[in-house]
Motif scaffolding. Structure first.
Motif, mmCIF file in Angstrom:
data_model
loop_
_atom_site.group_PDB
_atom_site.id
_atom_site.type_symbol
_atom_site.label_atom_id
_atom_site.label_comp_id
_atom_site.label_asym_id
_atom_site.label_seq_id
_atom_site.Cartn_x
_atom_site.Cartn_y
_atom_site.Cartn_z
ATOM 1 N N GLU A 197 7.109 1.319 -8.038
ATOM 2 C CA GLU A 197 6.340 2.444 -8.565
ATOM 3 C C GLU A 197 4.910 2.386 -8.072
ATOM 4 O OE1 GLU A 197 6.199 2.836 -12.831
ATOM 5 O OE2 GLU A 197 4.812 4.531 -12.671
ATOM 6 N N CYS A 198 4.385 3.571 -7.797
ATOM 7 C CA CYS A 198 2.959 3.673 -7.526
ATOM 8 C C CYS A 198 2.335 4.361 -8.727
ATOM 9 C CB CYS A 198 2.705 4.496 -6.268
ATOM 10 S SG CYS A 198 0.949 4.800 -6.025
ATOM 11 N N PRO A 199 1.431 3.703 -9.436
ATOM 12 C CA PRO A 199 0.905 4.266 -10.667
ATOM 13 C C PRO A 199 -0.082 5.411 -10.453
ATOM 14 C CG PRO A 199 -0.170 2.186 -10.189
ATOM 15 C CD PRO A 199 0.875 2.368 -9.138
ATOM 16 N N CYS A 200 -0.617 5.533 -9.257
ATOM 17 C CA CYS A 200 -1.689 6.517 -9.061
ATOM 18 C C CYS A 200 -1.214 7.949 -9.279
ATOM 19 C CB CYS A 200 -2.291 6.381 -7.677
ATOM 20 S SG CYS A 200 -3.319 4.937 -7.543
ATOM 21 N N HIS A 201 -0.121 8.321 -8.601
ATOM 22 C CA HIS A 201 0.363 9.696 -8.757
ATOM 23 C C HIS A 201 1.852 9.701 -9.027
ATOM 24 C CE1 HIS A 201 -2.984 9.495 -5.781
ATOM 25 N NE2 HIS A 201 -3.537 10.199 -6.720
ATOM 26 N N ASN A 202 2.319 8.632 -9.654
ATOM 27 C CA ASN A 202 3.727 8.521 -9.997
ATOM 28 C C ASN A 202 4.662 8.675 -8.809
ATOM 29 O OD1 ASN A 202 3.561 7.916 -12.716
ATOM 30 N ND2 ASN A 202 3.229 10.060 -13.249
ATOM 31 N N GLY A 203 4.379 7.894 -7.773
ATOM 32 C CA GLY A 203 5.293 7.875 -6.647
ATOM 33 C C GLY A 203 6.317 6.762 -6.868
ATOM 34 N N PHE A 204 7.541 7.005 -6.440
ATOM 35 C CA PHE A 204 8.584 5.989 -6.587
ATOM 36 C C PHE A 204 9.242 5.727 -5.240
ATOM 37 C CE2 PHE A 204 8.060 7.382 -10.890
ATOM 38 C CZ PHE A 204 8.240 6.225 -11.627
ATOM 39 N N GLY A 242 7.914 11.821 -6.109
ATOM 40 C CA GLY A 242 6.466 11.887 -6.079
ATOM 41 C C GLY A 242 5.909 12.183 -4.702
ATOM 42 N N PRO A 243 4.604 12.057 -4.573
ATOM 43 C CA PRO A 243 3.945 12.510 -3.342
ATOM 44 C C PRO A 243 4.109 11.655 -2.084
ATOM 45 C CG PRO A 243 2.327 11.769 -4.963
ATOM 46 C CD PRO A 243 3.652 11.696 -5.624
ATOM 47 N N PRO A 244 4.503 10.364 -2.145
ATOM 48 C CA PRO A 244 4.510 9.602 -0.897
ATOM 49 C C PRO A 244 5.390 10.233 0.174
ATOM 50 C CG PRO A 244 4.764 8.127 -2.741
ATOM 51 C CD PRO A 244 4.872 9.507 -3.292
ATOM 52 N N LYS A 296 0.840 -1.198 0.000
ATOM 53 C CA LYS A 296 0.000 0.000 0.000
ATOM 54 C C LYS A 296 0.870 1.241 0.000
ATOM 55 C CE LYS A 296 -2.747 -0.458 3.495
ATOM 56 N NZ LYS A 296 -3.780 -0.749 4.489
ATOM 57 N N CYS A 297 0.686 2.068 -1.026
ATOM 58 C CA CYS A 297 1.435 3.322 -1.116
ATOM 59 C C CYS A 297 1.164 4.151 0.136
ATOM 60 C CB CYS A 297 0.981 4.071 -2.358
ATOM 61 S SG CYS A 297 1.812 5.624 -2.594
ATOM 62 N N THR A 298 2.205 4.817 0.631
ATOM 63 C CA THR A 298 2.019 5.627 1.832
ATOM 64 C C THR A 298 1.354 6.961 1.520
ATOM 65 O OG1 THR A 298 4.288 6.385 1.573
ATOM 66 C CG2 THR A 298 3.904 4.604 3.125
ATOM 67 N N HIS A 299 1.092 7.221 0.247
ATOM 68 C CA HIS A 299 0.381 8.447 -0.086
ATOM 69 C C HIS A 299 -1.109 8.237 0.113
ATOM 70 C CE1 HIS A 299 -1.094 11.401 -3.335
ATOM 71 N NE2 HIS A 299 -0.964 12.034 -2.200
ATOM 72 N N LEU A 300 -1.749 7.504 -0.805
ATOM 73 C CA LEU A 300 -3.187 7.266 -0.670
ATOM 74 C C LEU A 300 -3.541 5.789 -0.833
ATOM 75 C CD1 LEU A 300 -4.629 10.381 -2.530
ATOM 76 C CD2 LEU A 300 -4.557 9.991 -0.088
ATOM 77 N N SER A 301 -2.622 4.927 -0.458
ATOM 78 C CA SER A 301 -2.909 3.490 -0.362
ATOM 79 C C SER A 301 -3.183 2.774 -1.679
ATOM 80 C CB SER A 301 -4.093 3.237 0.579
ATOM 81 O OG SER A 301 -3.758 3.616 1.866
ATOM 82 N N CYS A 302 -2.706 3.296 -2.789
ATOM 83 C CA CYS A 302 -2.805 2.538 -4.032
ATOM 84 C C CYS A 302 -1.849 1.339 -3.956
ATOM 85 C CB CYS A 302 -2.394 3.391 -5.220
ATOM 86 S SG CYS A 302 -3.697 4.473 -5.788
ATOM 87 N N ALA A 303 -2.097 0.366 -4.823
ATOM 88 C CA ALA A 303 -1.206 -0.795 -4.849
ATOM 89 C C ALA A 303 0.062 -0.434 -5.615
ATOM 90 C CB ALA A 303 -1.906 -1.962 -5.517
HETATM 91 S S1 FES Z 1 -1.307 6.822 -3.950
HETATM 92 FE FE1 FES Z 1 0.740 6.340 -4.464
HETATM 93 S S2 FES Z 1 1.450 8.235 -5.176
HETATM 94 FE FE2 FES Z 1 -0.566 8.749 -4.617
#
Ligand code: FES
Lengths: 167, 90
Positions: free
Chosen positions: A123-130, A141-143, A105-112
């Motif tokens: 990579e987190c595809p939701c907001h391009n977090g790495f 990115g945002p995480p 779970k991404c630490t930004h908004l919990s995307c896979a």
């Molecule tokens: S949820 Fe992963 S970057 Fe926003």
């Protein structure tokens, strides 16, 4: 006092006839609203503190078998959950031969999140977090926080995960 | 009774205007700090650094109390100068 005429009773100020009067917020009221917001923020901080104190997130206890070494090719990943919990994890076999296990779970908004083979990055595809696949630290990115991780223990052909010892 | 205050207010009608603006600025500044405190506390608590949560809460509470008692200084304008008992619902 009884015979005094009252030019503006409550209902008239609360429900004025003119629309502009109804929507206008005086600066005095605005200041009071700001104070209300301030109280809300203080209450929110209190809630965070209480939650951190009384209901800390559960730790993984004991070792858990994930899979066999041969199930995961180099640069490959394996998704798993620990029995009795719903948190998704990924096991990564880095190109360097090291093993890593992170919460998926991404630490930004919990995307896979997923491992990008060959890059050493998650990579987190939701907001391009790495994230750095070796440490779990966010690198772009945002995480705001590193990915929570588990310690991987290889015993012969079996791969186990357990919680990291906290100081 | 002295009419000093009334006369002053008449001579410098902008005064309470400026005061109110300053008051609002301070409130907004406090809220800015509270947002920052909340963000920091939440971020650290989720990252298992929970020790910052209580100090952040206490700081936030103090800022709120400051803002709350700050409201006491809101200039009430003309309404306050009205004679007691007259137009008291205004
Ligand atoms: S949820 Fe992963 S970057 Fe926003």
């Amino acid at each position: 006092m009884a015979d005094e005429t009252n030019p503006a009773p409550h209902w008239q100020t609360d429900f004025p006839i003119e629309r502009t009067e109804a929507t206008a917020v005086s600066r005095r009221d605005f200041a009071r609203y700001l104070c209300l917001v301030s109280g809300g923020l203080a209450a929110g901080s209190g809630f965070v503190a209480l939650k951190a104190q009384l209901a800390p997130p559960a730790e993984v206890v004991g070792e858990h078998l994930v899979c066999k070494v041969n199930d995961v090719p180099t640069g490959g990943t394996h998704a798993f959950v620990i029995a009795g919990s719903t948190i998704p994890y990924i096991l990564i076999r880095l190109e360097s031969g090291e093993w890593r296990a992170y919460e998926q779970k991404c630490t930004h908004l919990s995307c896979a999140v997923y491992y990008k083979p060959g890059t050493g990055q998650i990579e987190c595809p939701c907001h391009n977090g790495f994230f750095d696949a070796r440490t779990g630290e966010p690198i772009a990115g945002p995480p705001p926080r590193p990915l929570p991780s588990l310690e991987v223990v290889v015993k012969g052909e079996d791969i186990y995960v357990k919680a990291f010892r906290h100081e | 009774m002295s009419n000093f205050r009334e006369a002053q207010s008449k001579a410098h009608p902008n005064k309470s205007n400026t005061l109110l603006s300053a008051l609002i600025c301070v409130l907004i500044f406090n809220i800015g700090m509270q947002i920052w405190l909340l963000y920091t506390a939440l971020n650290n608590a989720l990252g298992k650094h929970t020790r910052i949560a209580w100090p952040a809460f206490i700081g936030s509470l103090i800022l709120f109390l400051i803002g709350f008692f700050w409201l006491y200084f809101i200039p009430m304008g003309k309404d306050k100068n009205q004679q007691p008992g007259k137009n008291k619902y205004r």
